[in-house]
Design a protein around this motif. Structure first.
Motif, PDB file in Angstrom:
ATOM      1  N   ALA A 172      41.322  37.566  38.679  1.00 33.07           N
ATOM      2  CA  ALA A 172      42.771  37.757  38.650  1.00 33.07           C
ATOM      3  C   ALA A 172      43.119  39.194  38.269  1.00 33.07           C
ATOM      4  CB  ALA A 172      43.413  36.771  37.676  1.00 33.07           C
ATOM      5  N   ARG A 173      42.425  39.721  37.279  1.00 35.56           N
ATOM      6  CA  ARG A 173      42.680  41.096  36.843  1.00 35.56           C
ATOM      7  C   ARG A 173      42.341  42.089  37.956  1.00 35.56           C
ATOM      8  NH1 ARG A 173      40.841  39.992  32.074  1.00 35.56           N
ATOM      9  NH2 ARG A 173      38.689  40.506  32.554  1.00 35.56           N
ATOM     10  N   GLU A 174      41.212  41.891  38.596  1.00 32.24           N
ATOM     11  CA  GLU A 174      40.763  42.802  39.657  1.00 32.24           C
ATOM     12  C   GLU A 174      41.738  42.825  40.836  1.00 32.24           C
ATOM     13  OE1 GLU A 174      38.632  45.743  41.004  1.00 32.24           O
ATOM     14  OE2 GLU A 174      37.983  44.740  39.161  1.00 32.24           O
ATOM     15  N   VAL A 216      33.332  41.931  39.611  1.00 32.51           N
ATOM     16  CA  VAL A 216      33.474  41.002  38.480  1.00 32.51           C
ATOM     17  C   VAL A 216      32.127  40.577  37.901  1.00 32.51           C
ATOM     18  CG1 VAL A 216      35.739  40.182  39.226  1.00 32.51           C
ATOM     19  CG2 VAL A 216      33.703  38.904  39.876  1.00 32.51           C
ATOM     20  N   PRO A 231      39.568  34.903  35.063  1.00 31.47           N
ATOM     21  CA  PRO A 231      40.391  36.000  34.525  1.00 31.47           C
ATOM     22  C   PRO A 231      39.998  37.365  35.077  1.00 31.47           C
ATOM     23  CG  PRO A 231      39.708  34.524  32.767  1.00 31.47           C
ATOM     24  CD  PRO A 231      38.932  34.129  33.992  1.00 31.47           C
ATOM     25  N   LYS A 232      38.696  37.584  35.288  1.00 27.09           N
ATOM     26  CA  LYS A 232      38.238  38.856  35.845  1.00 27.09           C
ATOM     27  C   LYS A 232      38.698  39.019  37.288  1.00 27.09           C
ATOM     28  CE  LYS A 232      34.041  39.014  33.038  1.00 27.09           C
ATOM     29  NZ  LYS A 232      32.567  38.973  33.077  1.00 27.09           N
ATOM     30  N   ASN A 243      45.007  41.873  40.620  1.00 25.70           N
ATOM     31  CA  ASN A 243      46.385  41.913  40.124  1.00 25.70           C
ATOM     32  C   ASN A 243      47.138  40.616  40.403  1.00 25.70           C
ATOM     33  OD1 ASN A 243      46.262  44.569  39.049  1.00 25.70           O
ATOM     34  ND2 ASN A 243      46.442  45.354  41.134  1.00 25.70           N
ATOM     35  N   ASP A 296      48.887  37.493  38.772  1.00 19.70           N
ATOM     36  CA  ASP A 296      49.510  37.148  37.496  1.00 19.70           C
ATOM     37  C   ASP A 296      49.236  35.687  37.164  1.00 19.70           C
ATOM     38  OD1 ASP A 296      51.036  36.897  35.232  1.00 19.70           O
ATOM     39  OD2 ASP A 296      52.952  37.297  36.226  1.00 19.70           O
TER      40      ASP A 296
END
Length: 71
Positions: free
Chosen positions: A57-59, A32, A54-55, A61, A63
């Motif tokens: 959470a995205r990395e 990140v 957000p990074k 997965n 939600d």
């Protein structure tokens, strides 16, 4: 346990996902674009991490739309 050592709800979720995917905080930080210290501060709530959450959470997965009140 001291309040400073407690993870935020998001921090607990991240720690669980790190275990599930076999990743450590250093690798997450690299992915990140931050430091492990900054990751720790975000997970413990001593830094807001508005750009990194957000990074993260995205990395992992995670939600964020599911229940934003826990972040």
């Amino acid at each position: 346990m001291s309040k400073l050592n407690e993870l935020t709800p998001f921090g607990r979720q991240v720690k669980l996902r790190l275990l599930e995917v076999g990743m450590d905080a250093r690798e997450l930080a690299d992915r990140v674009g931050t430091s492990p210290v900054q990751i720790s501060r975000i997970l413990h709530g001593t830094r807001p991490g508005k750009k990194q959450i957000p990074k993260i959470a995205r990395e992992l997965n995670i939600d964020m739309d599911r229940d934003q009140t826990t972040f």
